[in-house]
Enzyme design. Structure first.
Site, PDB file in Angstrom:
ATOM      1  N   ASN A 213      38.648  44.252  44.348  1.00 17.74           N
ATOM      2  CA  ASN A 213      39.465  44.506  45.289  1.00 17.74           C
ATOM      3  C   ASN A 213      39.534  42.786  46.603  1.00 17.74           C
ATOM      4  O   ASN A 213      38.908  42.515  46.495  1.00 17.74           O
ATOM      5  CB  ASN A 213      39.883  45.860  46.704  1.00 17.74           C
ATOM      6  N   ARG A 214      40.051  42.589  47.579  1.00 17.22           N
ATOM      7  CA  ARG A 214      40.358  41.016  47.768  1.00 17.22           C
ATOM      8  C   ARG A 214      39.971  41.794  49.273  1.00 17.22           C
ATOM      9  O   ARG A 214      40.046  40.717  50.337  1.00 17.22           O
ATOM     10  CB  ARG A 214      41.783  41.143  48.612  1.00 17.22           C
TER      11      ARG A 214
END
Ligand code: CTP
Length: 408
Positions: A213-214
Site C-alpha cells: 500500500n502507499r
C-alpha cells in the site's frame, strides 16, 4: 520566523571542531539564528585551519570565541556554560570526542562542555575507519551513558574522495534533535512505555512480488520520535527504515502476520500507550508461491484471505491503564468511519485523515487529522507530521492523566 519557534530566545553554544565539515556549521549557525536562537560560536584552534572566526562572528549572535583567556570575559567557559540552554558540537572530531569523554578541559570548548549543565548534542564527523575504531565506539558509548545526545554521521562522500559512513548529519537532522531538547513538555512521557507501529505491510505473492500500500510510515515514525523525545521508552515495530533516534528499540517486520506476531508477543510488556499507525493489509495471499510465477504460465489466480486485525486484538486484551490509539485512513466519511473503528476495535482514540487530500495522508510531510474519542471530536489544522505527533501525544497524555488512566 514563527512565534511558536521552539528556538526563540534560547541560548545555544555552537562548538566547532577541526574537521573538513566545519564549513557546514556556518549553515547550521545561520539556521539557528534564523529560528530565533541566540548563538555563541566557540571555535577550537584546529577548526581555524578550516574556517575563519570572522565568518562565525559575522553570522552568529555574538563574536566567535577561540580562547579561554579572553580579555573582556575573565571566565568565558563558566559564563557560556551557565547561560546555555544547549551546546551543540558540530563537527565533533574523534579527538574532541575523546577529550570530552575523558573529561579533559584544555581549551575553551572542552572547558565549556565540562562546566555546563545544559544538554549537549554531539554531531560526529570523521573518516569511516576512525568512526569504527574501538576507542571512538567506546567514547561515544560513554557520552551516551552520560546523557549526551549523539547524532551519528551519515553515509556519503568523505574528504579525499572516499565514500562511507562519516559525513556530518544534515542540518535538518541536527535542528530536529535540538528542537526536541527545547520542546515544551519535555518529560511528558518520562517513565512511560510506548509501542508504535509504522509503515505499510507487504504481503508476498511469490519471492519477487507482493501486495502493498502507499503508506510511507512518516506519521508513525513521527509518533515514535516524538514519544522518545518526550522521554518515553519506545518500541517501534515497522516495515520501513527506522529513524536514528536514541530511546527507540526497533523491530523490523514485513507482513501483517509478522507485525501481529511482533506485537502480540510483546503485549505483556506493560505498555502505557500503543500507537497503531501502520497501514496493515486486510488481505494476504492464501497460497504464496515458493518460486517466481512465470509470465508464460498466464495471469495467475490470486486467492486472498483475511489477515489478523492487530488493533482489534490489542483492544480485546487492553489493560485498564493503557491508552490505545488507532488510525483511520479514509477517502469518504471521515468521522463516522473513525467512530465505527473506535467502537469496533475498542480503541481510546482514532486519528483519522482523508488520504485523498493532496497535502495530507500518504507520502507527504504534512497531515490534517481529526481525533475521535469518547463522544468528542478534535480537528487539528494542517501541520508538519512531526508537529501533528507532538500535538496528539500532548493531548492524549493530558487526557490520560485527567481521566485517571495514568496516575497524575
Ligand atoms: N489495522 C490493524 N490490522 C489490520 C487492519 C487494520 O491493526 N489487519 C489497524 C490499522 O493499523 C489502523 C486501524 O486498524 O490503526 C484502521 O485501519 P484501516 O485500514 O483504516 O481500517 P480497516 O480496519 O481496514 O477498515 P476498512 O477497510 O473498513 O476501512
Amino acid at each position: 520566523m514563527p512565534n511558536s519557534s521552539p528556538f526563540l530566545g534560547k541560548r545555544v553554544v555552537l562548538g566547532v571542531g577541526g574537521g573538513i565539515a566545519a564549513y557546514k556549521s556556518v549553515e547550521l549557525m545561520r539556521r539557528l539564528v534564523d529560528a530565533g536562537a541566540f548563538v555563541s560560536p566557540v571555535l577550537t584552534a584546529a577548526s581555524l585551519k578550516f574556517v575563519g572566526a570572522t565568518t562565525f562572528s559575522a553570522l552568529g549572535s555574538e563574536r566567535a570565541r577561540i580562547s579561554l583567556f579572553d580579555d573582556d570575559d575573565p571566565i568565558p567557559h563558566t559564563s557560556l556554560g551557565k547561560q546555555a540552554d544547549a551546546i551543540i558540537v558540530a563537527p565533533a572530531t574523534a579527538d574532541l570526542i575523546a577529550r570530552y569523554a575523558a573529561g579533559l578541559a584544555d581549551d575553551l570548548l572542552t572547558t565549556t562542555l565540562i562546566a555546563t549543565r545544559a544538554p549537549v548534542v554531539i554531531v560526529a564527523a570523521m573518516h569511516t575507519e576512525m568512526w569504527q575504531h574501538p576507542s571512538v565506539v567506546d567514547n561515544i558509548a560513554t557520552l551516551r551513558r552520560r546523557g549526551v545526545v549523539v547524532i551519528e554521521p551519515e553515509v556519503g562522500r568523505l574528504a579525499g574522495g572516499d565514500t562511507g559512513v562519516g559525513r556530518l548529519a544534515s542540518t535538518e537532522r541536527v535542528l530536529a534533535a535540538v528542537e526536541g531538547l527545547f520542546l515544551e513538555g519535555r518529560g511528558l512521557l518520562l517513565g512511560k512505555k510506548v509501542l508504535v507501529t509504522a509503515g505499510g505491510t507487504r504481503e508476498s505473492i511469490d519471492p519477487v512480488r507482493y501486495i502493498g500500500n502507499r503508506s510511507s510510515g512518516k506519521q508513525g515514525i513521527a509518533f515514535a520520535t516524538a514519544a522518545a523525545r518526550f522521554g518515553a521508552d519506545v518500541t517501534l515495530v515497522c516495515t520501513i527504515a527506522p529513524p536514528d533516534e536514541p530511546g527507540i528499540d526497533v523491530v523490523e517486520v514485513e507482513s501483517a502476520q509478522q507485525m501481529f506476531d511482533a506485537v502480540s508477543t510483546r503485549v505483556a510488556d506493560g505498555f502505557d500507550l500503543v500507537v497503531m499507525a501502520a497501514a496493515v493489509a486486510d488481505f494476504r495471499c492464501k497460497d504464496v508461491s515458493p518460486i517466481k510465477i512465470k509470465k508464460s504460465q498466464g495471469a495467475p489466480q490470486v486467492v486472498l484471505e483475511p489477515t489478523p486485525d492487530i488493533l482489534a486484538y490489542l483492544g480485546s486484551v487492553k489493560p485498564k491503564n493503557q491508552i490505545l490509539i488507532g488510525f483511520a485512513a479514509e477517502t469518504g466519511e471521515l468521522e463516522s468511519e473513525a467512530r465505527r473503528k473506535l467502537k469496533e476495535k475498542k480503541a481510546d482514540f482514532v486519528v483519522a485523515n482523508n488520504v485523498l487530500e493532496h497535502d495530507a495522508g500518504f507520502a507527504v510531510d504534512t497531515n490534517r487529522v481529526t481525533l475521535v474519542y469518547d463522544d468528542s471530536v478534535l480537528a487539528f489544522e494542517l501541520d508538519d507530521k512531526r508537529h501533528i505527533a507532538i500535538k496528539v501525544l500532548s493531548f492524549v497524555a493530558e487526557w490520560a492523566r485527567i481521566n485517571g488512566v495514568w496516575p497524575k
